[in-house]
Motif scaffolding. Sequence first.
Motif, mmCIF file in Angstrom:
data_model
loop_
_atom_site.group_PDB
_atom_site.id
_atom_site.type_symbol
_atom_site.label_atom_id
_atom_site.label_comp_id
_atom_site.label_asym_id
_atom_site.label_seq_id
_atom_site.Cartn_x
_atom_site.Cartn_y
_atom_site.Cartn_z
ATOM 1 N N ILE A 1 -7.414 2.608 5.664
ATOM 2 C CA ILE A 1 -5.978 2.738 5.917
ATOM 3 C C ILE A 1 -5.693 2.702 7.417
ATOM 4 O O ILE A 1 -4.730 2.071 7.867
ATOM 5 C CB ILE A 1 -5.433 4.037 5.290
ATOM 6 C CG1 ILE A 1 -5.535 3.970 3.772
ATOM 7 C CG2 ILE A 1 -3.987 4.285 5.718
ATOM 8 C CD1 ILE A 1 -5.093 5.221 3.063
ATOM 9 N N LEU B 1 -6.746 -1.505 -1.745
ATOM 10 C CA LEU B 1 -6.143 -0.178 -1.660
ATOM 11 C C LEU B 1 -5.141 0.056 -2.788
ATOM 12 O O LEU B 1 -5.087 1.149 -3.373
ATOM 13 C CB LEU B 1 -5.466 0.004 -0.302
ATOM 14 C CG LEU B 1 -6.416 0.092 0.898
ATOM 15 C CD1 LEU B 1 -5.636 0.034 2.209
ATOM 16 C CD2 LEU B 1 -7.252 1.370 0.837
ATOM 17 N N VAL B 2 -4.348 -0.962 -3.094
ATOM 18 C CA VAL B 2 -3.395 -0.842 -4.198
ATOM 19 C C VAL B 2 -4.139 -0.559 -5.497
ATOM 20 O O VAL B 2 -3.759 0.310 -6.291
ATOM 21 C CB VAL B 2 -2.542 -2.124 -4.325
ATOM 22 C CG1 VAL B 2 -1.796 -2.156 -5.660
ATOM 23 C CG2 VAL B 2 -1.555 -2.213 -3.176
ATOM 24 N N LEU C 1 3.058 4.652 5.577
ATOM 25 C CA LEU C 1 1.600 4.628 5.474
ATOM 26 C C LEU C 1 0.982 5.483 6.574
ATOM 27 O O LEU C 1 -0.082 6.072 6.386
ATOM 28 C CB LEU C 1 1.096 3.185 5.570
ATOM 29 C CG LEU C 1 -0.383 2.967 5.246
ATOM 30 C CD1 LEU C 1 -0.712 3.449 3.840
ATOM 31 C CD2 LEU C 1 -0.757 1.500 5.403
ATOM 32 N N ALA D 1 -5.202 -4.737 1.449
ATOM 33 C CA ALA D 1 -4.113 -4.108 0.715
ATOM 34 C C ALA D 1 -4.332 -4.202 -0.792
ATOM 35 O O ALA D 1 -4.069 -3.245 -1.529
ATOM 36 C CB ALA D 1 -2.781 -4.756 1.091
ATOM 37 N N VAL E 1 0.832 -1.196 0.000
ATOM 38 C CA VAL E 1 0.000 0.000 0.000
ATOM 39 C C VAL E 1 0.873 1.254 0.000
ATOM 40 O O VAL E 1 0.562 2.248 -0.667
ATOM 41 C CB VAL E 1 -0.963 0.002 1.205
ATOM 42 C CG1 VAL E 1 -1.831 1.260 1.199
ATOM 43 C CG2 VAL E 1 -1.856 -1.236 1.163
ATOM 44 N N ALA F 1 0.436 4.150 -2.592
ATOM 45 C CA ALA F 1 -0.181 5.390 -2.105
ATOM 46 C C ALA F 1 0.770 6.572 -2.046
ATOM 47 O O ALA F 1 0.376 7.708 -2.352
ATOM 48 C CB ALA F 1 -0.773 5.144 -0.714
#
Length: 303
Positions: free
Chosen positions: A253, A288-289, A220, A285, A203, A207
């Motif tokens: 997150i 989110l990726v 993160l 994850a 992530v 991000a």
Amino acid sequence: MTSPETAGWQPLSRRDISTREEALFEGVPNHLVRPLKAWIAEYLDGHPKLTGRVALRMKVVLDTPDPEQLVEAVAVGDPSLLLDVVDVVLHLDRGLWWELDVAGPEPLMEAGAADWIPDFGWPKGSKGAAVESLDDMLMDAGSAFEVDWRHKRLQRRVDGSVTAAAEQAMGMDAGRHLQTAWSAVYGRQPDPSKAYDEAIRAVEAAAIPVMLPKGKTETLGKVLTHLTDADRKWELAIAGPSDGSVAPLIEMIRLLWKGHVARHAGGPNFRPQRQDEAQMAVHLAATLVHWFTTGAVRPRTSG
């Protein structure tokens, strides 16, 4: 590689009892021992070098590189180790790697004759056909493991739609960490803490270039702080009832970051990550990726 006629199928005696999926066997149940032994012995037959290498990896002493002697020596103490033998065989056999990565299956003459006939198939007697029969055997026996065709090994059985979503995310820049996390949590020897670590790194890799592109030592946690402080500057692709608010993203997150209890060894809350935590972290994850690398999280274009 699962054939369509087996998907969701239940024997007649169980169809009207429950639609809930039957529990999977973690090791090698009695009904799978003999078929698995036979598959290993047949696959290794005529390949003394590969048999010897597998024996070395399994720390088994053989008089000669005899596949049948190998499987009996492994299974006598713990039949579940037969899965390790299969795992090692798939990993070491470069001939199999060639078939899967280069040669591939062949077009079938019967393709198109019926909807259930695939366009391609493995030639009879090929290593690919043997591995396909192994995959079918594990599924039919209710094993918790299946063939990981991409990485040539066994992995824990996961719903196909979930696997497809994760593989899509693995193909991106953060994919190296996500692949490592997936292997650590679903491999034959799970390592939940490593899986969670790599999920975080995946992530971060996706991000940070979006949120904090000028930073060199970002984490993160810093992404979370930035989103919390500058939430009005960002939006999600789905507007929803909150006009694309990133509040759901922040909570996702935060859940992943705060749940990383193995982050600081020696701290008051330190402990190894549990398997269920790691599984959830890896799938979170992957989502989110995907969001960060496809523009689903983006600068807000309207006030």
